[in-house]
Each structure stands twice: as structure tokens, then as C-alpha cells.
Design a protein around this motif. Sequence first.
Motif, PDB file in Angstrom:
ATOM      1  N   ASN A  67       3.094  -4.460   2.916  1.00  0.00           N
ATOM      2  CA  ASN A  67       2.802  -4.979   4.257  1.00  0.00           C
ATOM      3  C   ASN A  67       1.403  -5.570   4.346  1.00  0.00           C
ATOM      4  O   ASN A  67       1.167  -6.475   5.145  1.00  0.00           O
ATOM      5  CB  ASN A  67       2.977  -3.879   5.301  1.00  0.00           C
ATOM      6  CG  ASN A  67       4.414  -3.442   5.431  1.00  0.00           C
ATOM      7  OD1 ASN A  67       5.335  -4.212   5.188  1.00  0.00           O
ATOM      8  ND2 ASN A  67       4.615  -2.196   5.808  1.00  0.00           N
ATOM      9  N   ALA A  77       5.033   0.582   0.397  1.00  0.00           N
ATOM     10  CA  ALA A  77       5.244  -0.225   1.602  1.00  0.00           C
ATOM     11  C   ALA A  77       3.924  -0.596   2.270  1.00  0.00           C
ATOM     12  O   ALA A  77       3.775  -1.714   2.784  1.00  0.00           O
ATOM     13  CB  ALA A  77       6.143   0.522   2.582  1.00  0.00           C
ATOM     14  N   SER A  78       2.969   0.311   2.255  1.00  0.00           N
ATOM     15  CA  SER A  78       1.655   0.005   2.834  1.00  0.00           C
ATOM     16  C   SER A  78       1.029  -1.202   2.150  1.00  0.00           C
ATOM     17  O   SER A  78       0.468  -2.079   2.806  1.00  0.00           O
ATOM     18  CB  SER A  78       0.716   1.203   2.701  1.00  0.00           C
ATOM     19  OG  SER A  78       1.156   2.268   3.501  1.00  0.00           O
ATOM     20  N   GLU A 128      11.341  13.878  -0.765  1.00  0.00           N
ATOM     21  CA  GLU A 128      10.126  13.720   0.039  1.00  0.00           C
ATOM     22  C   GLU A 128       8.981  13.177  -0.808  1.00  0.00           C
ATOM     23  O   GLU A 128       8.192  12.347  -0.342  1.00  0.00           O
ATOM     24  CB  GLU A 128       9.713  15.057   0.671  1.00  0.00           C
ATOM     25  CG  GLU A 128      10.655  15.566   1.720  1.00  0.00           C
ATOM     26  CD  GLU A 128      10.506  14.833   3.045  1.00  0.00           C
ATOM     27  OE1 GLU A 128       9.506  14.127   3.264  1.00  0.00           O
ATOM     28  OE2 GLU A 128      11.424  14.980   3.871  1.00  0.00           O
ATOM     29  N   ARG A 130       7.196   5.743  -1.837  1.00  0.00           N
ATOM     30  CA  ARG A 130       7.748   4.556  -1.154  1.00  0.00           C
ATOM     31  C   ARG A 130       6.855   4.134   0.015  1.00  0.00           C
ATOM     32  O   ARG A 130       6.653   2.939   0.248  1.00  0.00           O
ATOM     33  CB  ARG A 130       9.165   4.834  -0.674  1.00  0.00           C
ATOM     34  CG  ARG A 130      10.170   4.848  -1.800  1.00  0.00           C
ATOM     35  CD  ARG A 130      11.597   4.858  -1.288  1.00  0.00           C
ATOM     36  NE  ARG A 130      12.508   4.823  -2.421  1.00  0.00           N
ATOM     37  CZ  ARG A 130      13.499   5.674  -2.601  1.00  0.00           C
ATOM     38  NH1 ARG A 130      13.743   6.615  -1.720  1.00  0.00           N
ATOM     39  NH2 ARG A 130      14.271   5.573  -3.662  1.00  0.00           N
ATOM     40  N   ASP A 131       6.339   5.111   0.749  1.00  0.00           N
ATOM     41  CA  ASP A 131       5.424   4.795   1.855  1.00  0.00           C
ATOM     42  C   ASP A 131       4.160   4.118   1.337  1.00  0.00           C
ATOM     43  O   ASP A 131       3.662   3.163   1.949  1.00  0.00           O
ATOM     44  CB  ASP A 131       5.046   6.058   2.626  1.00  0.00           C
ATOM     45  CG  ASP A 131       6.182   6.587   3.486  1.00  0.00           C
ATOM     46  OD1 ASP A 131       7.182   5.865   3.684  1.00  0.00           O
ATOM     47  OD2 ASP A 131       6.059   7.741   3.958  1.00  0.00           O
ATOM     48  N   ALA A 132       3.641   4.615   0.221  1.00  0.00           N
ATOM     49  CA  ALA A 132       2.435   4.018  -0.365  1.00  0.00           C
ATOM     50  C   ALA A 132       2.706   2.576  -0.794  1.00  0.00           C
ATOM     51  O   ALA A 132       1.892   1.678  -0.533  1.00  0.00           O
ATOM     52  CB  ALA A 132       1.954   4.850  -1.550  1.00  0.00           C
ATOM     53  N   ASN A 185       6.181   1.012  -7.341  1.00  0.00           N
ATOM     54  CA  ASN A 185       7.636   0.905  -7.471  1.00  0.00           C
ATOM     55  C   ASN A 185       8.093   1.154  -8.901  1.00  0.00           C
ATOM     56  O   ASN A 185       9.181   1.709  -9.125  1.00  0.00           O
ATOM     57  CB  ASN A 185       8.120  -0.443  -6.956  1.00  0.00           C
ATOM     58  CG  ASN A 185       8.091  -0.497  -5.445  1.00  0.00           C
ATOM     59  OD1 ASN A 185       8.447   0.464  -4.767  1.00  0.00           O
ATOM     60  ND2 ASN A 185       7.642  -1.613  -4.898  1.00  0.00           N
ATOM     61  N   GLY A 242       9.592   9.703  -1.241  1.00  0.00           N
ATOM     62  CA  GLY A 242       9.276   9.069   0.035  1.00  0.00           C
ATOM     63  C   GLY A 242       7.786   8.777   0.184  1.00  0.00           C
ATOM     64  O   GLY A 242       7.407   7.732   0.724  1.00  0.00           O
ATOM     65  N   VAL A 243       6.944   9.695  -0.285  1.00  0.00           N
ATOM     66  CA  VAL A 243       5.494   9.467  -0.265  1.00  0.00           C
ATOM     67  C   VAL A 243       5.160   8.223  -1.088  1.00  0.00           C
ATOM     68  O   VAL A 243       4.386   7.362  -0.655  1.00  0.00           O
ATOM     69  CB  VAL A 243       4.728  10.701  -0.807  1.00  0.00           C
ATOM     70  CG1 VAL A 243       3.265  10.388  -1.070  1.00  0.00           C
ATOM     71  CG2 VAL A 243       4.864  11.870   0.150  1.00  0.00           C
TER      72      VAL A 243
END
Length: 78
Positions: A47, A43-44, A33, A39-41, A66, A36-37
Motif C-alpha cells: 500500500n 500489505a503495508s 495468525e 501478510r499484514d506487513a 511474500n 497473518g502478521v
Amino acid sequence: MPEQTEYAGIAALTICEALLLAISDHDLLPKHEVVGVLRDAAASHENAAGSDSDADMHRTVAALINQIIAGGNSVRRP
């Protein structure tokens, strides 16, 4: 000489990384998790890279996040 905002960014990154490590080390969130936090950062920023004039900054920030994920620090430790 670096600007004050660069120092603030370095401080924020250091604090956030320490918090994520503590959250993981104290089993408040499972390691996947916490990753995951991160990875979300990333990805933001990935994008957002094509959406404004700060595209280079967003790509660089995503790459840095990354690198943290891939770095094998205690967030990734089994």
C-alpha cells in the motif's frame, strides 16, 4: 560493500523471523495468525509503494515478505 543499514536490515529480518517461528513453535499464536502478521506487513509495504519516492523499496520489501510466506518454512508447517 554493503552499508551498515543493510546489515541492520538483515539482522532485523533474521531476528523477527526467528521470533515468529518461536511464537508459532511454542503455540503462543496459531500458525495462521503468524502468517497473518507477515501478510499484514507485506500489505503495508504494498500500500505504501505508490505513496512516496521509495516505491521500489516498498515493492521489494513486500515481495521479500511474500517469499517468506511462500517459502514453506516452519511458520507454514502443519
